[in-house]
Enzyme design. Structure first.
Site, PDB file in Angstrom:
ATOM      1  N   ASP A   8       0.854  -1.179   0.000  1.00  0.00           N
ATOM      2  CA  ASP A   8       0.000   0.000   0.000  1.00  0.00           C
ATOM      3  C   ASP A   8       0.895   1.235   0.000  1.00  0.00           C
ATOM      4  OD1 ASP A   8       0.848   0.426   2.633  1.00  0.00           O
ATOM      5  OD2 ASP A   8      -1.156   0.271   3.508  1.00  0.00           O
ATOM      6  N   HIS A   9       0.297   2.395   0.218  1.00  0.00           N
ATOM      7  CA  HIS A   9       1.020   3.660   0.176  1.00  0.00           C
ATOM      8  C   HIS A   9       2.161   3.755   1.187  1.00  0.00           C
ATOM      9  CE1 HIS A   9      -2.515   3.899   2.763  1.00  0.00           C
ATOM     10  NE2 HIS A   9      -1.789   4.682   3.546  1.00  0.00           N
ATOM     11  N   GLY A  68       1.920  -3.815   8.739  1.00  0.00           N
ATOM     12  CA  GLY A  68       2.107  -5.187   8.266  1.00  0.00           C
ATOM     13  C   GLY A  68       0.928  -6.081   8.598  1.00  0.00           C
ATOM     14  N   ASN A  69       0.124  -5.683   9.577  1.00  0.00           N
ATOM     15  CA  ASN A  69      -0.980  -6.523  10.031  1.00  0.00           C
ATOM     16  C   ASN A  69      -2.091  -6.679   8.998  1.00  0.00           C
ATOM     17  OD1 ASN A  69      -0.321  -7.427  12.687  1.00  0.00           O
ATOM     18  ND2 ASN A  69      -0.528  -5.315  13.371  1.00  0.00           N
ATOM     19  N   GLY A  70      -2.578  -5.592   8.457  1.00  0.00           N
ATOM     20  CA  GLY A  70      -3.719  -5.651   7.548  1.00  0.00           C
ATOM     21  C   GLY A  70      -3.442  -6.474   6.310  1.00  0.00           C
ATOM     22  N   HIS A  98      10.457 -23.094  10.571  1.00  0.00           N
ATOM     23  CA  HIS A  98       9.465 -23.800  11.379  1.00  0.00           C
ATOM     24  C   HIS A  98       8.051 -23.788  10.805  1.00  0.00           C
ATOM     25  CE1 HIS A  98      11.953 -23.417  15.354  1.00  0.00           C
ATOM     26  NE2 HIS A  98      12.657 -23.918  14.341  1.00  0.00           N
ATOM     27  N   ARG A 109       6.159   1.015   8.727  1.00  0.00           N
ATOM     28  CA  ARG A 109       6.232   2.120   9.693  1.00  0.00           C
ATOM     29  C   ARG A 109       6.943   1.729  10.996  1.00  0.00           C
ATOM     30  NH1 ARG A 109       0.335   3.948   8.078  1.00  0.00           N
ATOM     31  NH2 ARG A 109       0.900   5.381   6.398  1.00  0.00           N
ATOM     32  N   ARG A 136       3.172 -30.103  12.317  1.00  0.00           N
ATOM     33  CA  ARG A 136       2.444 -28.928  12.799  1.00  0.00           C
ATOM     34  C   ARG A 136       1.873 -28.102  11.638  1.00  0.00           C
ATOM     35  NH1 ARG A 136       7.372 -27.885  16.939  1.00  0.00           N
ATOM     36  NH2 ARG A 136       6.802 -29.549  18.392  1.00  0.00           N
TER      37      ARG A 136
END
Length: 142
Positions: A8-9, A68-70, A98, A109, A136
């Protein structure tokens, strides 16, 4: 290696530096990101990266937004995507070793550009260890 990248921006400068580095190393990069800092919606740039990895058009994906979350949440909605949000090289290494991560999410940011480039290097050069980790990862639904 074929790498798909989206941003994104908040991640435009990081994306440009990453592409420059990867292409100099001989990788093929597909750019799905925005190319300026005008406000945009990160899902519009994350979904094409996830599609490339899902469809085998890319070996790995890299996605970048402010936290980074979105964008990480967006790509992880795709079957077969294991995206890891990494803010240091240790996390990038463990994501590959892993978790057999196939997409790297970076928080523009919260880390500087040099560290982002180091995370990319680490992520692309580490190998999945398999063994107990394979069991896993196999329990993560696709």
């Amino acid at each position: 290696m074929n790498i798909s990248i989206g941003n994104d921006h908040a991640g435009t400068d990081y994306k440009n530096a990453i592409i420059k580095k990867l292409e100099a190393e001989g990788h093929t990069v597909t750019n799905h990101g925005t190319d300026n800092d005008d406000s945009v919606d990160y899902p519009d740039f994350g979904h094409p990266v996830a599609n490339d990895v899902e469809e085998g058009k890319a070996d790995f994906g890299i996605v970048i937004c402010g936290s980074g979350n979105g964008i990480n949440m967006t790509v992880n909605k795709h079957a077969g995507i294991r995206s890891a949000l990494c803010w240091n090289t240790e996390l990038a290494a463990l994501a590959r070793q892993h978790n057999d991560a196939n997409v790297l999410a970076l928080p523009a940011r919260f880390i500087d550009q040099n560290l982002a480039l180091e995370c990319v290097d680490t992520f692309l050069n580490e190998k999945f260890e398999g063994g107990r980790h394979d069991r896993r990862v196999g329990k993560i639904p696709c």
